[in-house]
Design an enzyme around this catalytic site. Sequence first.
Site, PDB file in Angstrom:
ATOM      1  N   HIS A   1       0.824  -1.208   0.000  1.00 40.38           N
ATOM      2  CA  HIS A   1       0.000   0.000   0.000  1.00 40.38           C
ATOM      3  C   HIS A   1       0.862   1.263   0.000  1.00 40.38           C
ATOM      4  O   HIS A   1       0.688   2.132   0.861  1.00 40.38           O
ATOM      5  CB  HIS A   1      -0.937   0.006   1.214  1.00 40.38           C
ATOM      6  CG  HIS A   1      -1.843  -1.175   1.294  1.00 40.38           C
ATOM      7  ND1 HIS A   1      -2.361  -1.637   2.487  1.00 40.38           N
ATOM      8  CD2 HIS A   1      -2.329  -2.004   0.331  1.00 40.38           C
ATOM      9  CE1 HIS A   1      -3.125  -2.698   2.255  1.00 40.38           C
ATOM     10  NE2 HIS A   1      -3.116  -2.939   0.951  1.00 40.38           N
ATOM     11  N   PRO A   2       1.775   1.418  -0.965  1.00 42.84           N
ATOM     12  CA  PRO A   2       2.633   2.609  -0.967  1.00 42.84           C
ATOM     13  C   PRO A   2       1.857   3.858  -1.376  1.00 42.84           C
ATOM     14  O   PRO A   2       0.934   3.802  -2.184  1.00 42.84           O
ATOM     15  CB  PRO A   2       3.709   2.267  -1.997  1.00 42.84           C
ATOM     16  CG  PRO A   2       3.005   1.366  -2.964  1.00 42.84           C
ATOM     17  CD  PRO A   2       2.068   0.539  -2.114  1.00 42.84           C
TER      18      PRO A   2
END
EC number: 1.1.99.1
Length: 549
Positions: free
Chosen positions: A465-466
């Site tokens: 989940h960058p």
Amino acid sequence: MQADFVIIGSGSAGSALAYRLSEDGKNSVLVIEAGGSDFGPFIQMPAALAWPMSMKRYNWGYLSEPEPNLNNRRITAPRGKVIGGSSSINGMVYVRGHAEDFNRWEELGASGWAYADVLPYFKRMEHSHGGEEGWRGTDGPLHVQRGGFTNPLFRAFIEAGKQAGFETTEDYNGSKQEGFGLMEQTIFAGRRWSAANAYLKPALKRDNVGIVYGLARRIVIENGRATGVEIERGGRTEVVKANREVIVSASSFNSPKLLMLSGIGPAKHLKEMGIEVKADRPGVGANLQDHMEFYFQQVSTKPVSLYSWLPWFWQGVAGAQWLLSKGGLGASNQFEACAFLRSAPGLKQPDIQYHFLPVAISYDGKAAAKSHGFQVHVGYNLSKSRGSVTLRSPDPKADPVLRFNYMSHPEDWEKFRHCVRLTREIFGQKAFDAYRGPEIQPGEGVQSDEQIDSFLREHLESAYHPCGTCKMGAKDDPMAVVDPQTRVIGVDGLRVADSSIFPHVTYGNLNGPSIMTGEKAADHILGKQPLARSNQEPWINPRAAVSDR
């Protein structure tokens, strides 16, 4: 080639942009995509989710630099290289985010992106099946459903949460955004409902939308304005002209990379790479955030898990059933129960997320034990650790340098130790008495802070989940890259719209808020009046000040 709007990337936000910018037929839209088709069961069958992420055909296949707080391991950092982007290779979990997440965005300078502002866009994009009435959209392009919830281990997990004194919620994407409940999935009619299926493919049926498959090498900037995109395809380089605007939706890794290749970023770094500086924006590539998680795995004493389906023969049976009917085990990602919990009193919003899975397995599909089992993916989702994305070289084909600096804030260790102990408390409830066998991982011998920390250093992984590397903020914020209208500060005719513009990571999976970002950015680009703000107030736990549950 030319178009009014040129979109780089057909992922969660890019696909939504293509759909909305072309909706009235007045503007031509061209999407540039480095990957290819999403055809075939590896992407479309929900239960096959481990496959596309492990295939170079669909995944950029990035790795972090050695992470000093994680035994210098290089952490896997996948991003989708296919139409639909990461929505075509992700776990299909749908989480909007907590109201406090978006209110925090506004506090950080993203004016007009508070929860009251973004809630109408979530409703516009959703076609919710079973969500809370009045809080959910029912006729949008993105189908959102719950699973069949037939495995007794799902029910045991939710009941255990209740027995431990935690709240339950009928819809964590509705008014009550805390507690144990059913997980929502971007699945429809037995198929992965990616941004490509929801938005891009319908848009491509319009005469004013096209797609070109090639690598975006740089944005062409003339006299302070973005006028096109240099692409490479078939061994040749050409320029796609943008008559109105270029919109970058290439991911939290590739959006800052492309800006820097185009001369937009920290001047010192660009000069080191031999790139002419077009706009000195030190925030490009900074503020990298992510979620981390580990697997807490337990043996099941009853043969009720999915372990029986792991042999190749039975996987083939499930696949054949899905191909024939789009039903059976193949039609679910098997993430059907979850929890969003607060780690301590005094917190307004949850900061711990659980994904429950009725099998003990790794993400690549390999069994963790030669027996039935179950597990949770658990993580502290509001870390203060920050990293960066920089260029490895001025070659557009070179991978970016990813330094996450995971676990660099002392609070992260405290919170993850709490996750280990809290999970033991939940799995120790009466609801699991009929199923609970020995602890596989971390293992019953892992008890002290030092033992837990040693386990975490070796087993923490990215939850993929960058975000945050082209931060949205006020124009006078020196670290902001885009303003609240998603315009790149210092360059005309250029915007960024994807998870890279999030000022702060949200408390759950990012596909939902990324699509919302594309939806809202489209209105800004077209000069439309934003959707009317919502006056709905979400539930806040009345015991929040004095209790964690």
